[in-house]
Design an enzyme around this catalytic site. Sequence first.
Site, PDB file in Angstrom:
ATOM      1  CB  SER A 147      -0.939   0.221   1.391  1.00 19.13           C
ATOM      2  OG  SER A 147      -0.980   1.432   1.962  1.00 19.13           O
ATOM      3  CE1 TYR A 160      -5.345  -1.122   3.997  1.00 20.80           C
ATOM      4  CE2 TYR A 160      -4.233   0.428   4.249  1.00 20.80           C
ATOM      5  CZ  TYR A 160      -4.777  -0.621   3.948  1.00 20.80           C
ATOM      6  OH  TYR A 160      -4.761  -0.728   1.578  1.00 20.80           O
TER       7      TYR A 160
HETATM    8  P1  NAP Z   1     -11.673  -5.001  -0.505  1.00 13.55           P
HETATM    9  O1  NAP Z   1     -12.568  -3.892  -1.609  1.00 13.55           O
HETATM   10  O2  NAP Z   1     -11.970  -4.243   0.767  1.00 13.55           O
HETATM   11  O3  NAP Z   1     -11.870  -6.448  -0.900  1.00 13.55           O
HETATM   12  C1  NAP Z   1     -10.981  -7.001  -0.541  1.00 13.55           C
HETATM   13  C2  NAP Z   1     -11.029  -8.169   0.055  1.00 13.55           C
HETATM   14  O4  NAP Z   1     -10.359  -9.565   0.745  1.00 13.55           O
HETATM   15  C3  NAP Z   1     -12.696  -9.096  -0.163  1.00 13.55           C
HETATM   16  O5  NAP Z   1     -12.466 -10.025  -1.510  1.00 13.55           O
HETATM   17  C4  NAP Z   1     -12.398  -9.880   1.261  1.00 13.55           C
HETATM   18  O6  NAP Z   1     -13.387 -10.965   0.844  1.00 13.55           O
HETATM   19  C5  NAP Z   1     -11.225 -10.301   1.373  1.00 13.55           C
HETATM   20  N1  NAP Z   1     -11.371 -10.798   2.761  1.00 13.55           N
HETATM   21  C6  NAP Z   1     -10.918  -9.628   3.361  1.00 13.55           C
HETATM   22  N2  NAP Z   1     -10.578 -10.109   4.731  1.00 13.55           N
HETATM   23  C7  NAP Z   1     -10.317 -11.891   4.435  1.00 13.55           C
HETATM   24  C8  NAP Z   1     -10.465 -13.356   5.063  1.00 13.55           C
HETATM   25  N3  NAP Z   1     -10.450 -12.782   6.664  1.00 13.55           N
HETATM   26  N4  NAP Z   1     -10.199 -13.343   4.860  1.00 13.55           N
HETATM   27  C9  NAP Z   1      -9.958 -13.991   3.762  1.00 13.55           C
HETATM   28  N5  NAP Z   1     -10.738 -12.991   2.906  1.00 13.55           N
HETATM   29  C10 NAP Z   1     -11.149 -11.855   3.191  1.00 13.55           C
HETATM   30  O7  NAP Z   1     -10.377  -4.218  -0.997  1.00 13.55           O
HETATM   31  P2  NAP Z   1      -9.486  -4.017  -2.671  1.00 13.55           P
HETATM   32  O8  NAP Z   1      -9.446  -2.686  -2.159  1.00 13.55           O
HETATM   33  O9  NAP Z   1      -9.973  -4.712  -3.661  1.00 13.55           O
HETATM   34  O10 NAP Z   1      -8.479  -4.563  -1.482  1.00 13.55           O
HETATM   35  C11 NAP Z   1      -7.398  -5.491  -1.951  1.00 13.55           C
HETATM   36  C12 NAP Z   1      -6.063  -5.526  -1.332  1.00 13.55           C
HETATM   37  O11 NAP Z   1      -5.115  -4.359  -2.217  1.00 13.55           O
HETATM   38  C13 NAP Z   1      -6.055  -5.655   0.044  1.00 13.55           C
HETATM   39  O12 NAP Z   1      -5.369  -5.592   0.715  1.00 13.55           O
HETATM   40  C14 NAP Z   1      -5.684  -3.999   0.649  1.00 13.55           C
HETATM   41  O13 NAP Z   1      -5.138  -3.476   1.759  1.00 13.55           O
HETATM   42  C15 NAP Z   1      -5.362  -4.035  -0.800  1.00 13.55           C
HETATM   43  N6  NAP Z   1      -4.927  -2.300  -0.848  1.00 13.55           N
HETATM   44  C16 NAP Z   1      -5.697  -1.362  -1.769  1.00 13.55           C
HETATM   45  C17 NAP Z   1      -5.456  -0.200  -2.437  1.00 13.55           C
HETATM   46  C18 NAP Z   1      -7.164   0.390  -3.008  1.00 13.55           C
HETATM   47  O14 NAP Z   1      -6.797   2.054  -2.839  1.00 13.55           O
HETATM   48  N7  NAP Z   1      -8.358  -0.002  -3.060  1.00 13.55           N
HETATM   49  C19 NAP Z   1      -4.786   0.468  -2.291  1.00 13.55           C
HETATM   50  C20 NAP Z   1      -3.699  -0.096  -1.440  1.00 13.55           C
HETATM   51  C21 NAP Z   1      -3.566  -1.432  -1.234  1.00 13.55           C
HETATM   52  P3  NAP Z   1     -14.758 -11.057   2.386  1.00 13.55           P
HETATM   53  O15 NAP Z   1     -15.233  -9.590   1.056  1.00 13.55           O
HETATM   54  O16 NAP Z   1     -16.156 -12.052   2.202  1.00 13.55           O
HETATM   55  O17 NAP Z   1     -14.925 -10.982   2.949  1.00 13.55           O
HETATM   56  C1  GCO Z   2      -7.011   5.499   3.088  1.00 11.00           C
HETATM   57  C2  GCO Z   2      -7.068   3.804   2.266  1.00 11.00           C
HETATM   58  C3  GCO Z   2      -6.019   3.558   1.840  1.00 11.00           C
HETATM   59  C4  GCO Z   2      -5.849   2.679   0.212  1.00 11.00           C
HETATM   60  C5  GCO Z   2      -4.344   2.668   0.254  1.00 11.00           C
HETATM   61  C6  GCO Z   2      -3.517   3.418  -0.542  1.00 11.00           C
HETATM   62  O1  GCO Z   2      -8.133   5.299   4.216  1.00 11.00           O
HETATM   63  O2  GCO Z   2      -6.135   5.889   3.478  1.00 11.00           O
HETATM   64  O3  GCO Z   2      -8.215   3.783   2.222  1.00 11.00           O
HETATM   65  O4  GCO Z   2      -5.259   3.595   2.548  1.00 11.00           O
HETATM   66  O5  GCO Z   2      -6.762   2.203   0.553  1.00 11.00           O
HETATM   67  O6  GCO Z   2      -3.813   1.094   0.438  1.00 11.00           O
HETATM   68  O7  GCO Z   2      -2.040   2.969  -1.310  1.00 11.00           O
END
Ligand code: NAP
Ligand code: GCO
Length: 266
Positions: A147, A160
Amino acid sequence: MEMNQMFSLEGKVALVTGAAYGIGFAIAESYAKAGAKIAFNCRSQEHMDKALKDYAEKGIDAKGYICDVTKEEQVQAMVQDIEKELGSVDILVNNAGIIKRIPMTEMKTEEFRQVIDIDLTAPFIVSKAVIPGMIRKGHGKIINVCSMMSELGRETVSAYAAAKGGLKMLTKNIASEYGEYNIQCNGIGPGYIATPQTAPLREKQPDGSRHPFDQFIVSKTPQARWGTPEDLMGPAIFLASSASDFVNGHILYVDGGILAYIGKQP
Ligand code: NAP
Ligand code: GCO
């Protein structure tokens, strides 16, 4: 090696955790298009049913497992089932994750622990479950979804940021410890990506205007937009394919330039 072979995942078995929707779904879709067999998990039957339909609509025959990545027995059982049904895992993407946006002094210790458990301890648990099979096969790729918060802090995301900073170092440690077995462990660090996780940061205000955080992020991103899950596809294929066979312990930030930019004077 031919150029298209370099990026091919033909015949590989890929496990993408938490890939029912969002970033994990897009990464799994790209791996399927590059030739991999896809296994994914999520926690609820409702999300599983919807995800299987969504994969089928894209012509992808993904195998779904209900499994909570924080539960070691469930993870071990899932990895064994994948081995029986698809073959042992060549590519693991530790994608499942949650965020809790609560000021640190108001956050319960239990809430802090829950974020660490899912975002940091679970990648340890799942990696531990697949590494022995990768050692037997003589190769493996582990990609941890890091992230911006692996590098930066901000209000309300202490747990986080601690977890994602830790995940960056777990990545470097897996690379260090298992590089000699031809296992490469790298991270992808998405910038701000439009998914359900960030939906609250993009909600329209009661007067119809954009959320201040939405405007803030666009102004902090040289490419002046939110990322999409599809923006992660190319970098994720690179890190899973032979094109990256000597890339190890690296975090590839896919952020439209956020980390390069000091921002504009207000
Ligand atoms: P999301 O839309 O909230 O999807 C998260 C996924 O993780 C869902 O499929 C959820 O499934 C699953 N999950 C959560 N807890 C779990 C557990 N204990 N066991 C199994 N599955 C679990 O999130 P996203 O934005 O796609 O993010 C995916 C990854 O990228 C995360 O690690 C997040 O921190 C990272 N990330 C996101 C962003 C961003 O801007 N969106 C940026 C940087 C990093 P269920 O709903 O079935 O639990
Ligand atoms: C926030 C955001 C994040 C992003 C992501 C950034 O509240 O600042 O949710 O932390 O999802 O991980 O890379």
